[in-house]
Design a protein around this motif. Structure first.
Motif, PDB file in Angstrom:
ATOM      1  N   VAL A 264      61.854  51.423 -14.078  1.00 41.06           N
ATOM      2  CA  VAL A 264      62.170  50.673 -12.868  1.00 41.06           C
ATOM      3  C   VAL A 264      62.723  51.617 -11.817  1.00 41.06           C
ATOM      4  O   VAL A 264      63.464  52.549 -12.127  1.00 41.06           O
ATOM      5  N   ASP A 265      62.354  51.359 -10.566  1.00 37.58           N
ATOM      6  CA  ASP A 265      62.954  52.101  -9.460  1.00 37.58           C
ATOM      7  C   ASP A 265      64.244  51.404  -9.035  1.00 37.58           C
ATOM      8  O   ASP A 265      64.309  50.181  -8.957  1.00 37.58           O
ATOM      9  N   PHE A 266      65.258  52.199  -8.765  1.00 37.21           N
ATOM     10  CA  PHE A 266      66.531  51.671  -8.288  1.00 37.21           C
ATOM     11  C   PHE A 266      66.784  52.177  -6.877  1.00 37.21           C
ATOM     12  O   PHE A 266      66.356  53.288  -6.525  1.00 37.21           O
ATOM     13  N   PRO A 267      67.455  51.390  -6.032  1.00 33.56           N
ATOM     14  CA  PRO A 267      68.055  50.085  -6.339  1.00 33.56           C
ATOM     15  C   PRO A 267      66.997  49.011  -6.566  1.00 33.56           C
ATOM     16  O   PRO A 267      65.874  49.109  -6.077  1.00 33.56           O
ATOM     17  N   LEU A 268      67.388  47.989  -7.324  1.00 33.34           N
ATOM     18  CA  LEU A 268      66.476  46.907  -7.637  1.00 33.34           C
ATOM     19  C   LEU A 268      66.141  46.099  -6.383  1.00 33.34           C
ATOM     20  O   LEU A 268      66.967  45.931  -5.492  1.00 33.34           O
ATOM     21  N   LYS A 269      64.909  45.581  -6.360  1.00 37.56           N
ATOM     22  CA  LYS A 269      64.453  44.719  -5.270  1.00 37.56           C
ATOM     23  C   LYS A 269      64.463  43.283  -5.797  1.00 37.56           C
ATOM     24  O   LYS A 269      63.663  42.933  -6.669  1.00 37.56           O
ATOM     25  N   HIS A 270      65.372  42.468  -5.291  1.00 39.27           N
ATOM     26  CA  HIS A 270      65.614  41.130  -5.818  1.00 39.27           C
ATOM     27  C   HIS A 270      64.781  40.077  -5.090  1.00 39.27           C
ATOM     28  O   HIS A 270      64.558  40.177  -3.875  1.00 39.27           O
ATOM     29  N   PRO A 271      64.344  39.040  -5.805  1.00 34.99           N
ATOM     30  CA  PRO A 271      63.696  37.904  -5.132  1.00 34.99           C
ATOM     31  C   PRO A 271      64.679  37.239  -4.171  1.00 34.99           C
ATOM     32  O   PRO A 271      65.886  37.241  -4.391  1.00 34.99           O
ATOM     33  N   SER A 272      64.151  36.653  -3.099  1.00 32.07           N
ATOM     34  CA  SER A 272      65.017  36.026  -2.096  1.00 32.07           C
ATOM     35  C   SER A 272      65.467  34.634  -2.513  1.00 32.07           C
ATOM     36  O   SER A 272      66.470  34.127  -2.001  1.00 32.07           O
ATOM     37  N   VAL A 273      64.720  34.001  -3.434  1.00 31.81           N
ATOM     38  CA  VAL A 273      65.094  32.671  -3.923  1.00 31.81           C
ATOM     39  C   VAL A 273      64.983  32.649  -5.451  1.00 31.81           C
ATOM     40  O   VAL A 273      64.231  33.426  -6.045  1.00 31.81           O
ATOM     41  N   ILE A 274      65.732  31.762  -6.074  1.00 32.06           N
ATOM     42  CA  ILE A 274      65.699  31.637  -7.530  1.00 32.06           C
ATOM     43  C   ILE A 274      64.823  30.447  -7.894  1.00 32.06           C
ATOM     44  O   ILE A 274      65.281  29.316  -8.037  1.00 32.06           O
ATOM     45  N   LEU A 275      63.527  30.723  -8.006  1.00 35.33           N
ATOM     46  CA  LEU A 275      62.527  29.731  -8.379  1.00 35.33           C
ATOM     47  C   LEU A 275      61.528  30.374  -9.320  1.00 35.33           C
ATOM     48  O   LEU A 275      61.234  31.568  -9.203  1.00 35.33           O
ATOM     49  N   ALA A 276      61.009  29.590 -10.241  1.00 39.06           N
ATOM     50  CA  ALA A 276      60.003  30.120 -11.164  1.00 39.06           C
ATOM     51  C   ALA A 276      58.719  30.440 -10.415  1.00 39.06           C
ATOM     52  O   ALA A 276      58.241  29.641  -9.615  1.00 39.06           O
ATOM     53  N   ASP A 277      58.180  31.616 -10.675  1.00 33.95           N
ATOM     54  CA  ASP A 277      56.853  31.972 -10.189  1.00 33.95           C
ATOM     55  C   ASP A 277      55.867  31.326 -11.154  1.00 33.95           C
ATOM     56  O   ASP A 277      55.624  31.833 -12.246  1.00 33.95           O
ATOM     57  N   ARG A 278      55.297  30.187 -10.778  1.00 32.89           N
ATOM     58  CA  ARG A 278      54.453  29.405 -11.680  1.00 32.89           C
ATOM     59  C   ARG A 278      53.156  30.127 -12.029  1.00 32.89           C
ATOM     60  O   ARG A 278      52.651  30.020 -13.148  1.00 32.89           O
ATOM     61  N   THR A 279      52.600  30.861 -11.083  1.00 28.83           N
ATOM     62  CA  THR A 279      51.375  31.614 -11.365  1.00 28.83           C
ATOM     63  C   THR A 279      51.644  32.667 -12.430  1.00 28.83           C
ATOM     64  O   THR A 279      50.899  32.803 -13.405  1.00 28.83           O
ATOM     65  N   PHE A 280      52.729  33.408 -12.258  1.00 34.99           N
ATOM     66  CA  PHE A 280      53.093  34.423 -13.238  1.00 34.99           C
ATOM     67  C   PHE A 280      53.408  33.778 -14.583  1.00 34.99           C
ATOM     68  O   PHE A 280      52.972  34.267 -15.640  1.00 34.99           O
ATOM     69  N   SER A 281      54.176  32.689 -14.572  1.00 34.80           N
ATOM     70  CA  SER A 281      54.570  32.021 -15.816  1.00 34.80           C
ATOM     71  C   SER A 281      53.352  31.601 -16.626  1.00 34.80           C
ATOM     72  O   SER A 281      53.308  31.763 -17.854  1.00 34.80           O
ATOM     73  N   LYS A 282      52.354  31.051 -15.958  1.00 31.68           N
ATOM     74  CA  LYS A 282      51.149  30.591 -16.642  1.00 31.68           C
ATOM     75  C   LYS A 282      50.373  31.773 -17.230  1.00 31.68           C
ATOM     76  O   LYS A 282      49.892  31.722 -18.361  1.00 31.68           O
ATOM     77  N   LYS A 283      50.260  32.838 -16.461  1.00 30.35           N
ATOM     78  CA  LYS A 283      49.560  34.030 -16.954  1.00 30.35           C
ATOM     79  C   LYS A 283      50.298  34.636 -18.145  1.00 30.35           C
ATOM     80  O   LYS A 283      49.679  35.076 -19.119  1.00 30.35           O
ATOM     81  N   LEU A 284      51.620  34.662 -18.063  1.00 31.66           N
ATOM     82  CA  LEU A 284      52.417  35.235 -19.139  1.00 31.66           C
ATOM     83  C   LEU A 284      52.254  34.420 -20.417  1.00 31.66           C
ATOM     84  O   LEU A 284      52.091  34.966 -21.508  1.00 31.66           O
TER      85      LEU A 284
END
Length: 316
Positions: A264-284
């Motif tokens: 991972v590259d630091f500093p970390l790049k954080h999501p702006s909102v705390i919501l499930a990425d449904r597309t990613f979740s389904k693929k995972l």
């Protein structure tokens, strides 16, 4: 991490009878020199020839391999509890003493940045009850969102992970709620994926009937039905080196498990909102589902389209 610095986050290392994989994982841990290391080891199975000797070899190695300034706590069992009870009780033992921590099994080899990744996010989300775990494994290898260091998902792998005492305190591997007759519907609401919901319902049921001796399906389902999110890195940080002879569950591997490992590259790049990425979740989720009819039909787009419409029409 800063060169020469020590990791302040406690680590739990779960071991059993595989000396060579244990050595490789401990070498990765040595790179970050944690100040607090917990070692848990299940006892040998009496019916397995030479297993007592193998378990003893692993323990002897661990007893002599910690060569940095580190407090070590041990839970070495005399008798075999099996994967389900041994891992579950070891995790409970660890989090009875620590507010948060990292958990590694003897076949989960992390990239060096995995540790700082977990440490920063454990602190950042320590009081955020929406987050249930941090996973180091991304079964997709790399996700398209290169602008972020991680995403939120409806589930995550336990091949190298971290969590908080606040989550573990709520979890019971034998909780009868997991046998609720409405479990499938609960999971469908949490994931919006019929295949994943059906698969997880079946796997959890198998652990209660003794067909499967594991704890991780219960852990994942517990988090889903309690609306907890998993943090998953956009690039994979864990290699599973345990496939093959001597493995408890990961006996066979295919090319889908040969995934590149990144830092991972630091500093970390954080999501702006705390919501499930449904597309990613389904693929995972699709990476651990059985390769059934739908998988083979993907080679025939027209037939797959007809199959999908029929499946939607009958609600299955």
């Amino acid at each position: 991490m800063v060169q020469g610095s020590s990791l302040s986050t406690p680590i739990l290392l779960l071991t059993f009878n595989r000396l060579e994989t244990t050595k490789r994982v401990l070498e990765a841990i040595r790179e970050v020199k944690p100040t607090l290391l917990y070692l848990a080891s299940d006892g040998p199975r009496l019916e397995k020839e030479y297993e007592a000797e193998k378990v003893a070899q692993v323990r002897a190695y661990l007893d002599n391999a910690i060569d940095w300034d580190c407090e070590v706590k041990k839970l070495y069992r005399d008798s075999n509890l099996g994967c389900k009870e041994s891992v579950f009780s070891s995790i409970k033992w660890f989090f009875e003493q620590e507010e948060f921590g990292i958990v590694l099994e003897d076949d989960c080899l992390p990239s060096v940045s995995f540790f700082q990744f977990c440490q920063e996010l454990l602190i950042k989300y320590i009081d955020d009850e929406r987050i249930g775990m941090i996973s180091g494994r991304n079964n997709l290898g790399a996700y398209k969102d290169e602008c972020l260091s991680y995403v939120f998902s409806t589930g995550g792998s336990i091949w190298g992970w971290a969590t908080w005492q606040r989550v573990v305190n709520q979890f019971d591997v034998n909780d009868k709620t997991l046998l609720d007759s409405n479990l499938y519907e609960y999971l469908l609401s949490a994931t919006s994926d019929r295949d994943e919901s059906r698969y997880l319902t079946e796997q959890v049921a198998a652990t209660f009937t003794g067909q499967s001796n594991t704890w991780d399906f219960q852990w994942g389902v517990f988090q889903k039905i309690n609306s907890m999110l998993a943090i998953v890195p956009t690039r994979n940080l864990i290699e599973n080196i345990g496939f093959g002879e001597g493995a408890t569950h990961t006996v066979k591997a295919d090319n889908s498990h040969n995934i590149d490992v990144f830092n991972v590259d630091f500093p970390l790049k954080h999501p702006s909102v705390i919501l499930a990425d449904r597309t990613f979740s389904k693929k995972l989720a699709s990476t651990y589902l059985p390769r059934g009819l739908k998988h083979h039909l993907k080679r025939l787009p027209f037939v797959l389209a007809v199959y999908t419409k029929l499946k939607a029409a009958v609600g299955k």
